[in-house]
Design a protein around this motif. Structure first.
Motif, PDB file in Angstrom:
ATOM      1  N   SER A 168       0.568  -1.368  -0.500  1.00  0.00           N
ATOM      2  CA  SER A 168      -0.331   0.382  -0.001  1.00  0.00           C
ATOM      3  C   SER A 168       0.870   1.530  -0.109  1.00  0.00           C
ATOM      4  O   SER A 168       1.814   0.939   0.521  1.00  0.00           O
ATOM      5  N   VAL A 169       1.104   2.051  -0.244  1.00  0.00           N
ATOM      6  CA  VAL A 169       1.002   3.947  -0.613  1.00  0.00           C
ATOM      7  C   VAL A 169       1.024   4.398   0.748  1.00  0.00           C
ATOM      8  O   VAL A 169       0.065   3.821   0.909  1.00  0.00           O
ATOM      9  N   ASP A 170       1.521   5.043   0.923  1.00  0.00           N
ATOM     10  CA  ASP A 170       1.976   5.861   2.273  1.00  0.00           C
ATOM     11  C   ASP A 170       2.101   5.114   3.204  1.00  0.00           C
ATOM     12  O   ASP A 170       1.413   5.134   4.467  1.00  0.00           O
ATOM     13  N   THR A 171       2.724   3.990   3.132  1.00  0.00           N
ATOM     14  CA  THR A 171       2.542   3.016   4.408  1.00  0.00           C
ATOM     15  C   THR A 171       3.557   2.493   5.102  1.00  0.00           C
ATOM     16  O   THR A 171       4.613   2.173   4.686  1.00  0.00           O
ATOM     17  N   ALA A 172       3.627   2.189   6.598  1.00  0.00           N
ATOM     18  CA  ALA A 172       4.979   1.951   7.712  1.00  0.00           C
ATOM     19  C   ALA A 172       4.947   0.305   6.880  1.00  0.00           C
ATOM     20  O   ALA A 172       4.491  -0.579   7.831  1.00  0.00           O
ATOM     21  N   TYR A 173       6.436  -0.597   6.568  1.00  0.00           N
ATOM     22  CA  TYR A 173       6.176  -2.073   7.035  1.00  0.00           C
ATOM     23  C   TYR A 173       7.373  -2.402   7.859  1.00  0.00           C
ATOM     24  O   TYR A 173       8.754  -1.318   7.846  1.00  0.00           O
ATOM     25  N   HIS A 174       7.750  -3.847   7.906  1.00  0.00           N
ATOM     26  CA  HIS A 174       7.891  -4.287   9.051  1.00  0.00           C
ATOM     27  C   HIS A 174       8.738  -5.901   8.491  1.00  0.00           C
ATOM     28  O   HIS A 174       7.643  -6.177   7.734  1.00  0.00           O
TER      29      HIS A 174
END
Length: 563
Positions: free
Chosen positions: A533-539
């Motif tokens: 997804s756009v403008d999303t933080a991931y780990h």
């Protein structure tokens, strides 16, 4: 040049001035003489050509029209030639030249500054000669030029007369010499002053063997001196010096010099190995189960400008078990600049434990002799399964921002102590616990066969591939219903290819037909994953797995996609 003493003529005289030369043509009548044949109509003309020589001698070219009839008007048929008479007194000719039957002739070696008188006679084949032509022609030679010194300076580097001496590239600590020649090209003595006195040369330039300073050169003579370039450092050098003389319009003559000092050719050893970072002179073999072996390649390169002589490797500082050197193509070799050689270091533990050692690479590189390589490795027991090494993440970097919705993840290859096949699971989720909004790719393989990377096959794909390629051909050979077996093989093969091409298993699919691949630039594994997804933080993290249930997990890094 002047034409003098010509009496008035009945016909006009044509005077043509061409580049300082005069062309005078006149009609001259011959006096009657008592010969068998009398000639009439002899014409004597002058074309005066002068040039200065050391002896101040000049040339006069005479031209005339030959007679065509005898005095009685009958045709002239036996004309044999002409004689030119000349001298420095009118009517008194001290010199004569039989020029033959020609209509022009050049009289040479006339003294400049004197006046000469010329007359001509004709003669026939019987030896009869007419009287002198009249009037006589007069030519006054120009006076010699005044004495004047003239300097010419040349050197031994073409173009020799440009007053520049380029020495080119000269190695520091050595010398290059060039010769300068000073020539007197005038008609008076050339007095040379003291060279480089008012405009001296500075190091690394110097003058030696100076046979010119204070000398007087007679016309056409010369002298020499030597200019030396002896750089003691690298770089470009420029200078000039003067040659004073009595040449009023070229005093002094300035000579420019230039040259480049080059570093002394030296060998330069560079040692790298096949484990990143490659140039740290350390070879970590990692964990390896006892009684197995692991090899690493060491490359020795000559990055200098002179030959690199390599001694015998590990002779003074040898390796001990479980380390050894094999395939040594370097010991005792001489490497030319830009060339290299290789050797192999092997780790073969026979017992469990941590091992460290080092070996030397001697050479003629004076500031890196010897090069010491450290090796290390851990032997693990063979009575239990040992998991793969912990994966090291590469990309996306931790806390990296502005990524797209399709990302190529990269991490270093994990070695397995038992030399088992290693596969990887990739997890990328929206929370640190990796449970929310996850996109995964499982069973990513790192295995090469003829340049093809098999990746993201998954456990089912793997079993289908091996079953289709191994078990079913056996069944085909022993089963009578071969049509059904062949159809089953085709279905399994298509399903396997589909699983290979689909890439990442699990929730996210990769959208990349190549799945996980290796990269020569980072010696690792990569996997393209789409659907973020756009403008999303991931780990994200990587789990390395062997075929016997051993697993290790990487750190957890984070990234943020762009708006």
């Amino acid at each position: 040049m002047l034409i003098q003493g010509l009496p008035p003529l009945k016909k006009p005289v044509s005077l043509l001035e061409e580049t300082g030369f005069f062309n005078v043509r006149r009609k001259i009548m011959l006096k009657k003489i008592c010969f068998k044949h009398l000639y009439s109509g002899l014409t004597l003309g002058l074309v005066i050509l002068l040039h200065a020589t050391v002896l101040f001698a000049g040339n006069v070219t005479l031209a005339w029209d030959p007679p065509t009839t005898n005095e009685d008007g009958t045709p002239l048929t036996d004309l044999a030639g002409f004689i030119i008479y000349y001298g420095t007194t009118s009517g008194d000719y001290s010199q004569s030249i039989d020029v033959g039957n020609v209509t022009t002739y050049q009289v040479s070696n006339l003294t400049e500054g004197l006046t000469y008188y010329f007359a001509a006679t004709a003669y026939d084949t019987s030896g009869n000669e007419s009287e002198y032509s009249y009037p006589e022609a007069v030519a006054t030679m120009a006076p010699p030029p005044p004495p004047s010194p003239e300097i010419t300076v040349t050197d031994s580097v073409a173009p020799t007369g440009d007053l520049q001496i380029p020495f080119g590239n000269v190695t520091e600590g050595s010398s290059s010499n060039q010769t300068v020649t000073v020539t007197s090209d005038g008609n008076a003595e050339l007095v040379i002053g003291y060279i480089a006195q008012n405009n001296p040369l500075s190091a690394p330039f110097s003058i030696l063997n100076d046979y010119c300073s204070g000398q007087t050169l007679s016309p056409s003579s010369n002298c020499t001196l030597t200019v030396r370039f002896s750089p003691t450092a690298t770089g470009l050098f420029n200078d000039s010096f003067d040659i004073p003389s009595s040449d009023s319009d070229e005093n002094p003559v300035t000579v420019s010099v230039n040259g480049t000092g080059e570093a002394i050719p030296v060998p330069d050893i560079t040692v790298t190995d096949s484990v990143a970072p490659t140039a740290d002179l350390q070879i970590p073999f990692g964990d390896l189960t006892e009684w197995l072996s692991r090899d690493r390649v060491v490359t020795i390169a000559n990055d200098g400008s002179a030959d690199l002589a390599i001694g015998y490797i590990a002779q003074n500082n040898p390796l001990s078990a479980p380390f050894s050197i094999l395939n040594d193509y370097c010991s005792g070799q001489t490497l030319t600049p830009s060339s290299n050689c290789t050797l192999t270091v092997r780790f073969s533990p026979t017992i469990a434990g941590l091992f460290n050692d080092s070996f030397d690479i001697p050479s003629n590189d004076s500031d890196e002799n010897p090069v010491t390589i450290s090796v290390s490795g851990t032997g693990l027991p063979a009575d239990s399964n040992n998991p793969p090494a912990i994966p090291e993440l590469i990309f996306p970097a931790d806390n990296q921002e502005g990524l797209g919705t399709t990302i190529e993840f990269k991490w270093k290859e994990s070695t397995d102590p038992d030399e088992d096949t290693v596969t990887y699971d990739l997890y990328a989720c929206e929370d640190k616990d990796l449970t929310i909004g996850c996109i995964t790719a499982t069973d990513i393989a790192f295995r090469w066969s003829e340049g093809i990377s098999y990746a993201s096959i998954g456990s089912y794909g793997t079993w289908l591939l091996f079953f289709g390629m191994g078990i079913l051909p056996v069944l085909l050979g022993v089963t009578r219903n071969r049509r059904k077996i062949a159809l089953l093989i085709a279905v399994i093969t298509i399903a396997t290819v589909f699983l290979v091409s689909c890439g990442g298993g699990g929730g996210g699919g990769t959208g990349d037909s190549s799945g996980g691949t290796t990269s020569d630039s980072f010696n690792g594994v990569s996997q393209v994953v789409s659907g973020f997804s756009v403008d999303t933080a991931y780990h994200w993290k990587i789990v390395a797995k062997d075929s016997y249930g051993g697993e290790t997990e990487s750190e957890i890094w984070s990234f943020i996609t762009a708006e």
